[in-house]
Design an enzyme around this catalytic site. Structure first.
Site, PDB file in Angstrom:
ATOM      1  N   GLU A   1       0.735  -1.020   0.092  1.00 22.23           N
ATOM      2  CA  GLU A   1      -0.043  -0.113  -0.109  1.00 22.23           C
ATOM      3  C   GLU A   1       1.004   1.330   0.085  1.00 22.23           C
ATOM      4  O   GLU A   1       0.451   2.418  -0.654  1.00 22.23           O
ATOM      5  CB  GLU A   1      -0.923   0.279   1.211  1.00 22.23           C
TER       6      GLU A   1
ATOM      7  N   THR B   1      -4.889  11.417  -5.911  1.00 19.08           N
ATOM      8  CA  THR B   1      -4.781  11.243  -4.227  1.00 19.08           C
ATOM      9  C   THR B   1      -4.205  12.576  -4.096  1.00 19.08           C
ATOM     10  O   THR B   1      -4.510  12.808  -2.910  1.00 19.08           O
ATOM     11  CB  THR B   1      -3.342  10.223  -4.328  1.00 19.08           C
TER      12      THR B   1
HETATM   13  P1  ADP Z   1      -7.853   2.570  -4.703  1.00 17.04           P
HETATM   14  O1  ADP Z   1      -8.597   3.554  -3.418  1.00 17.04           O
HETATM   15  O2  ADP Z   1      -9.133   2.025  -5.638  1.00 17.04           O
HETATM   16  O3  ADP Z   1      -7.283   1.308  -4.126  1.00 17.04           O
HETATM   17  P2  ADP Z   1      -5.207   3.639  -4.974  1.00 17.04           P
HETATM   18  O4  ADP Z   1      -5.310   5.138  -5.358  1.00 17.04           O
HETATM   19  O5  ADP Z   1      -5.040   3.282  -3.420  1.00 17.04           O
HETATM   20  O6  ADP Z   1      -6.799   3.510  -5.481  1.00 17.04           O
HETATM   21  O7  ADP Z   1      -4.455   2.885  -5.756  1.00 17.04           O
HETATM   22  C1  ADP Z   1      -4.330   2.732  -7.236  1.00 17.04           C
HETATM   23  C2  ADP Z   1      -2.802   3.119  -7.508  1.00 17.04           C
HETATM   24  O8  ADP Z   1      -1.957   1.912  -7.124  1.00 17.04           O
HETATM   25  C3  ADP Z   1      -2.741   3.227  -9.079  1.00 17.04           C
HETATM   26  O9  ADP Z   1      -1.897   4.521  -9.163  1.00 17.04           O
HETATM   27  C4  ADP Z   1      -2.083   2.126  -9.372  1.00 17.04           C
HETATM   28  O10 ADP Z   1      -1.295   2.261 -10.696  1.00 17.04           O
HETATM   29  C5  ADP Z   1      -1.219   1.794  -8.365  1.00 17.04           C
HETATM   30  N1  ADP Z   1      -1.239   0.131  -8.444  1.00 17.04           N
HETATM   31  C6  ADP Z   1      -0.038  -0.653  -8.585  1.00 17.04           C
HETATM   32  N2  ADP Z   1      -0.162  -1.961  -8.536  1.00 17.04           N
HETATM   33  C7  ADP Z   1      -1.554  -2.206  -8.418  1.00 17.04           C
HETATM   34  C8  ADP Z   1      -2.401  -3.374  -8.453  1.00 17.04           C
HETATM   35  N3  ADP Z   1      -1.911  -4.469  -8.637  1.00 17.04           N
HETATM   36  N4  ADP Z   1      -3.853  -2.873  -8.183  1.00 17.04           N
HETATM   37  C9  ADP Z   1      -4.461  -1.540  -8.275  1.00 17.04           C
HETATM   38  N5  ADP Z   1      -3.604  -0.532  -8.168  1.00 17.04           N
HETATM   39  C10 ADP Z   1      -2.056  -0.831  -8.338  1.00 17.04           C
END
Ligand code: ADP
Length: 307
Positions: free
Chosen positions: A128, A181
């Site tokens: 994360e 974000t």
């Molecule tokens: P959410 O709140 O929907 O999880 P986030 O902003 O926390 O969205 O996460 C999305 C970010 O994480 C994006 O920038 C994405 O490119 C990156 N990322 C990297 N690997 C992954 C993955 N396996 N699944 C989803 N997002 C990913």
């Protein structure tokens, strides 16, 4: 066992008043992942289906969390990861968390469960960090533990599993807009007036009590966020209309899911949750904004192995 397929569900973080600490798990939407033991050591992502995400282990949250567990245990084998992404990244329903927790859950199963759920959450938090630049577990804990969870602290990591009233359903609407974000963080206040803080922690306390006692009326009175929502809702077009419509249709509460743009509502009973879905849809149907909606029972099981 040398191969496993898992379902890693979407999750809702914050749950109105519990910014950064509360979350719950959905069951009608989630990713699938396949993990395979290999004789070659290391972690490789061999397939990503659904969305365009990095294959490099260190750039994908699933790879980063897998590496954290791998480097801790140092097993003799390696692992291949296939990701079948169904939760859109950046939707605010724990897309990155589903990947980060899915890979460590599956590895732990393949290795004979050397770690408990809290330790798995700790490894997933390393993933994360890649997605959000900070260690948080509010989307990870509900996926790994199921139901409602409260992250009591991250150092040391302590997660409380809260009971789920049996008649509780969630409705979600995901307007297809992008919120950076950085923007969703930039709007947050640095200081909170004491009076608002008092209201907020009273709501968190009574929400937890309502979950323990299946008190739907108290749940309704507690699902209010006076600290974050007034600032973040400006980033989500028609938020107030969606909320008003959802409450009118019978929802117990309605708030931003995680950092948005998804909006969730909680209702008593599936019938009401379906009416809330229609009420939410009617707002965005009148606009140019595309959207998706889901109705889901609260998933008390969390991540699970599937055939
Ligand atoms: P959410 O709140 O929907 O999880 P986030 O902003 O926390 O969205 O996460 C999305 C970010 O994480 C994006 O920038 C994405 O490119 C990156 N990322 C990297 N690997 C992954 C993955 N396996 N699944 C989803 N997002 C990913």
């Amino acid at each position: 066992m040398s191969e496993i397929k898992i379902f890693s569900p979407a999750t809702v973080a914050n749950v109105a008043c519990g910014f950064d600490v509360l979350g719950f798990c959905l069951d009608s939407i989630g990713d699938y992942m396949v993990l395979r033991k290999t004789s070659e050591r290391g972690i490789k992502i061999t397939k990503i289906d659904g969305f365009d995400l990095p294959y490099e282990t260190e750039k994908n949250v699933a790879g980063v969390s897998a590496l954290a567990l791998y480097n801790d245990l140092k097993p003799e084998c390696g692992f291949e990861i296939e990701i079948y992404k169904r939760i859109k990244p950046g939707s605010g329903i724990g897309s990155s968390a589903a990947s980060a927790s899915g890979s460590v859950y599956a590895m732990n199963e393949l290795l004979g469960r050397p770690y408990d759920r809290t330790q798995l959450t700790f490894f997933a938090m390393q993933g994360e960090v890649l997605a959000s630049q900070c260690e948080h577990a509010d989307n990870l804990a509900p996926g790994i533990f199921g139901g409602f969870t409260l992250v009591k602290s991250t150092e040391p990591l302590k997660i409380l599993s809260l009971p789920t009233p049996s008649d509780l359903f969630a409705t979600l609407i995901h307007p297809q807009i992008e919120i950076k974000t950085a923007d969703s963080r930039a709007v947050l206040p640095k200081d909170i007036p004491l009076e608002r803080a008092i209201t907020q922690w009273a709501n968190v306390g009574s929400l937890v009590h309502a979950l323990h006692t299946s008190d739907y009326q108290l749940l309704k009175e507690s699902l209010n966020d006076v600290v974050i929502e007034p600032h973040r809702k400006k980033l989500i077009p028609y938020f107030d209309d969606v909320k008003t419509n959802a409450i009118k249709a019978g929802a117990l509460g309605c708030a931003i899911s995680g950092s948005g743009p998804s909006i969730f509502a909680l209702s008593k009973g599936e019938e009401t949750a379906n009416m809330v879905e229609k009420a939410m849809q009617s707002v965005y149907s009148k606009s140019e904004i595309k959207f998706e909606t889901y109705v889901s029972k609260i998933n008390i099981e969390g991540i699970k192995t599937v055939k």
